[in-house]
Scaffold this active site. Sequence first.
Site, mmCIF file in Angstrom:
data_model
loop_
_atom_site.group_PDB
_atom_site.id
_atom_site.type_symbol
_atom_site.label_atom_id
_atom_site.label_comp_id
_atom_site.label_asym_id
_atom_site.label_seq_id
_atom_site.Cartn_x
_atom_site.Cartn_y
_atom_site.Cartn_z
ATOM 1 N N THR A 1 0.817 -1.214 0.000
ATOM 2 C CA THR A 1 0.000 0.000 0.000
ATOM 3 C C THR A 1 0.849 1.260 0.000
ATOM 4 O O THR A 1 0.672 2.147 -0.839
ATOM 5 C CB THR A 1 -0.887 0.014 1.265
ATOM 6 O OG1 THR A 1 -1.478 -1.284 1.410
ATOM 7 C CG2 THR A 1 -1.965 1.057 1.163
ATOM 8 N N VAL A 2 1.778 1.345 0.954
ATOM 9 C CA VAL A 2 2.546 2.576 1.108
ATOM 10 C C VAL A 2 3.554 2.746 -0.024
ATOM 11 O O VAL A 2 3.714 3.838 -0.581
ATOM 12 C CB VAL A 2 3.258 2.610 2.481
ATOM 13 C CG1 VAL A 2 3.938 3.954 2.680
ATOM 14 C CG2 VAL A 2 2.274 2.345 3.608
ATOM 15 N N GLU B 1 9.430 9.529 9.880
ATOM 16 C CA GLU B 1 8.193 10.280 10.150
ATOM 17 C C GLU B 1 6.951 9.398 10.014
ATOM 18 O O GLU B 1 6.013 9.505 10.805
ATOM 19 C CB GLU B 1 8.104 11.465 9.174
ATOM 20 C CG GLU B 1 6.860 12.330 9.297
ATOM 21 C CD GLU B 1 6.762 13.050 10.621
ATOM 22 O OE1 GLU B 1 7.543 13.959 10.871
ATOM 23 O OE2 GLU B 1 5.881 12.682 11.445
ATOM 24 N N VAL C 1 4.833 6.933 12.869
ATOM 25 C CA VAL C 1 3.793 7.340 13.830
ATOM 26 C C VAL C 1 2.796 8.273 13.151
ATOM 27 O O VAL C 1 3.182 9.253 12.519
ATOM 28 C CB VAL C 1 4.398 8.092 15.037
ATOM 29 C CG1 VAL C 1 3.296 8.470 16.027
ATOM 30 C CG2 VAL C 1 5.481 7.284 15.718
ATOM 31 N N GLY D 1 0.715 8.026 10.601
ATOM 32 C CA GLY D 1 0.500 8.059 9.148
ATOM 33 C C GLY D 1 1.005 9.351 8.543
ATOM 34 O O GLY D 1 2.184 9.663 8.645
ATOM 35 N N GLU E 1 -6.820 -6.283 10.648
ATOM 36 C CA GLU E 1 -6.203 -7.489 10.106
ATOM 37 C C GLU E 1 -7.007 -8.728 10.519
ATOM 38 O O GLU E 1 -7.788 -8.687 11.466
ATOM 39 C CB GLU E 1 -4.782 -7.651 10.688
ATOM 40 C CG GLU E 1 -3.927 -6.426 10.667
ATOM 41 C CD GLU E 1 -3.143 -6.293 9.369
ATOM 42 O OE1 GLU E 1 -2.907 -7.329 8.728
ATOM 43 O OE2 GLU E 1 -2.812 -5.157 9.006
ATOM 44 N N ASP F 1 0.374 -1.966 18.730
ATOM 45 C CA ASP F 1 0.730 -1.003 17.683
ATOM 46 C C ASP F 1 0.883 0.397 18.300
ATOM 47 O O ASP F 1 1.868 1.100 18.046
ATOM 48 C CB ASP F 1 -0.379 -1.007 16.619
ATOM 49 C CG ASP F 1 -0.221 0.094 15.601
ATOM 50 O OD1 ASP F 1 0.567 -0.092 14.652
ATOM 51 O OD2 ASP F 1 -0.863 1.147 15.757
ATOM 52 N N LYS G 1 4.309 3.048 18.849
ATOM 53 C CA LYS G 1 4.312 4.454 18.436
ATOM 54 C C LYS G 1 4.612 5.391 19.599
ATOM 55 O O LYS G 1 5.369 6.362 19.453
ATOM 56 C CB LYS G 1 2.965 4.791 17.781
ATOM 57 C CG LYS G 1 2.804 4.099 16.420
ATOM 58 C CD LYS G 1 1.370 4.141 15.919
ATOM 59 C CE LYS G 1 1.251 3.490 14.540
ATOM 60 N NZ LYS G 1 -0.161 3.287 14.142
ATOM 61 N N GLY H 1 -3.132 4.325 5.562
ATOM 62 C CA GLY H 1 -3.562 4.390 4.166
ATOM 63 C C GLY H 1 -2.431 4.794 3.257
ATOM 64 O O GLY H 1 -1.432 5.361 3.681
#
Lengths: 427, 427
Positions: free
Chosen positions: A12-13, A127, A130, A132, A188, A199, A203, A300
């Site tokens: 995705t990223v 960056e 944390v 998004g 998930e 998660d 962060k 996203g």
Amino acid sequence: MTVKLGLVGTGTVGGGCIDILKNHREEFKRHYGIDVELARVCSRNPEQAIEHGVEDIFTQDFHDILDDSDIDIVIELIGGTTVARDVVLGALRAGKNVVTANKALMATHGEEVMRTAEEAGKEIAFEASVGGGIPIIDPMKHSLIANRIDSVMGIVNGTTNYMLTRMAEDDMPYADVLAEAQAKGFAEADPTADVDGLDAAAKIAILASIAFNSRVTIDDVHAEGIRNITPLDLEIAKDMGYCVKLLAHAHRTEEGIDVRVHPTMLPLSHQLATVNGVYNAIYVVGDAVGETMFFGEGAGSGPAASAVMGDVLEVARHLQAGIPPFVGCTCTDKLPLVPMEELKTKYYIRFAVADRSGVLAAMAGVFASHDVSVHSVIQRGKKDGNSVDITYVTHTAREKSVRAVLADIAKLDDVLREEPSVIRVED
Amino acid sequence: MTVKLGLVGTGTVGGGCIDILKNHREEFKRHYGIDVELARVCSRNPEQAIEHGVEDIFTQDFHDILDDSDIDIVIELIGGTTVARDVVLGALRAGKNVVTANKALMATHGEEVMRTAEEAGKEIAFEASVGGGIPIIDPMKHSLIANRIDSVMGIVNGTTNYMLTRMAEDDMPYADVLAEAQAKGFAEADPTADVDGLDAAAKIAILASIAFNSRVTIDDVHAEGIRNITPLDLEIAKDMGYCVKLLAHAHRTEEGIDVRVHPTMLPLSHQLATVNGVYNAIYVVGDAVGETMFFGEGAGSGPAASAVMGDVLEVARHLQAGIPPFVGCTCTDKLPLVPMEELKTKYYIRFAVADRSGVLAAMAGVFASHDVSVHSVIQRGKKDGNSVDITYVTHTAREKSVRAVLADIAKLDDVLREEPSVIRVED
């Protein structure tokens, strides 16, 4: 000079980064004089490479990128702490700068990664690890550095924030909301990392390290998730003027760093209270700046790629200007951590108990025996008619005393009907 | 290397900077290796210098700082566009880097200041010119640069946001709220710059220039203030599910840059709607990052000094590392501005009119004659019994058509009882 990029990971990223480079490469040159070129792409999945039209620069072996002397910046987007660690450390040792979105790696092996970068004289930027797309690490490392940061509180997991929002607004039970989140792709198949707060713990470890200039790893973070939260708790909270968020906390105290993740009741007037759905926000308090908050999409393709490519362009700008690596590790202090049992806060505790005389008195006795002072008690009948919900809100109390209360009440003969709901209250 | 600072201006923000240096100079060295020293202070007011304990390095003539070859960074905090311009341009020409909080200077003479800095090969930083302590300029120039920014909307004036909040929450009329704000020190004796939207106009000119890489000056910004807003408008807005904020807008459109300041109705669910009191927030939409928002205190000693000193430490870090000046002017494009008359948006218009038959029909005729399509009409009797409030909300219409409607309705014989309230609606 054209700065050459090697991308590892085309999910995705990674796909979002390829899109940004396709759409905006000319603007980066025109506006900022930054010239970047995607030179090599690595993925386990050749189909993704074809899908993104990068098959001509594609490899399945990340060593091809590490060994390519033309590559200036390696972008690591595969996640996890095994192969990703090899990629990041290997790239730095091969004399490449690294940009990563990998929270698990930075929260677990951050010290090793930072040290390796310093030894290699290369930059490491993260960056996107944390929040998004939300700029938070860079503002904390630059704009806010004149402050002593006293507090960081974040809604940093979009999955659980979506679930809690849905439970509160639509009165849906945990299991149904989780199934829906999984169907929508927000959660998930194995939701453990999200719903158990792991998660978020990674962060906040990263943010705490930066905020307090003292290394905090994921293992230092006490994490509780949202599995025990019910729509009833959210309803009672709302009646009391609160919302419930899975909040990642990092506070500077006289005893040391207090860092933890758990469901937290926040007054509805708090700026974080209106952050709903999949959005993230990080609330930072500094001694000069006062209260600030950074809000945006926490996950996203576009948002995460925005953060990754912001880092890439910054490092590329440094390389073009011949600037030596910029910010090394800033964890110059070694502050103690406050053990969770020593936490002092207010507690919301809901017990489902047998509906008979003597129960309330017995419970009151337990609270008193551990010096936990009660601010309010609300009793509501349950639909089954055989039990009642008794909800306590305490004055400020110590975690270990509250745990003792919970243990003793559990031992009372034939009183508890369910696991109690425990939510810490932030005022 | 110790980086030497010359401070010009010892008012609220200057005092805050002196405090930060006193409190944290050692931490800056320990955490970041940045060594800064306040070497010279200039003020028209010797008493302020004594108050801050800097009388030994004090001068009343800013040329003493510009002529001092030891000074590396000049901090300009006197404001305005006359002496401040001499200080900033003079410092750059004298080979010094400059940090300023001066929104009026940057929004009026920004191009000249940027050009002078580039010619001199020196840095100019101005984070504190917008949003007080909120990091916004640095994130837009760094973290978000991989985006095409499409929209910036800001609550960037704390005085008017305080006044609107008070009017809405406590049903107080404009004049009373203004008097209170002046008594509390939130508003100046001459409140024009705040209440007429000029302060906000300067700030959005700066943000628009950065967001769109195209120079926008304060004269390009259409500015309307809050003088005509009544508690009644705020009450009607709330009934309709909206709040009213003095919003600074900058939007990228197909026709060019749409930049303006005016009271704006925002849905209560919008992230900006919960920004109350003296707080500021800037909402930024980028093509990759999506929606983001930056929130914090927009004024005051600590917040503004946090932003100023963040810039100072960044420039000092560059100087210590021998880094050439970093980001020059990024206004590489020349985008056209959309004239205000061509704006297309929705409008809330409240008319106080004579309470007699025929009025509503006459007004409807005027709306129809200019092709302004009405979404809803609400009629409410006034307390005096002789007039009624008729509130229209239009569908999307052109500004010039709405102005024609207003002009024609004003000409109707014996209809209007007050100036109409016009608030643009952002959905």
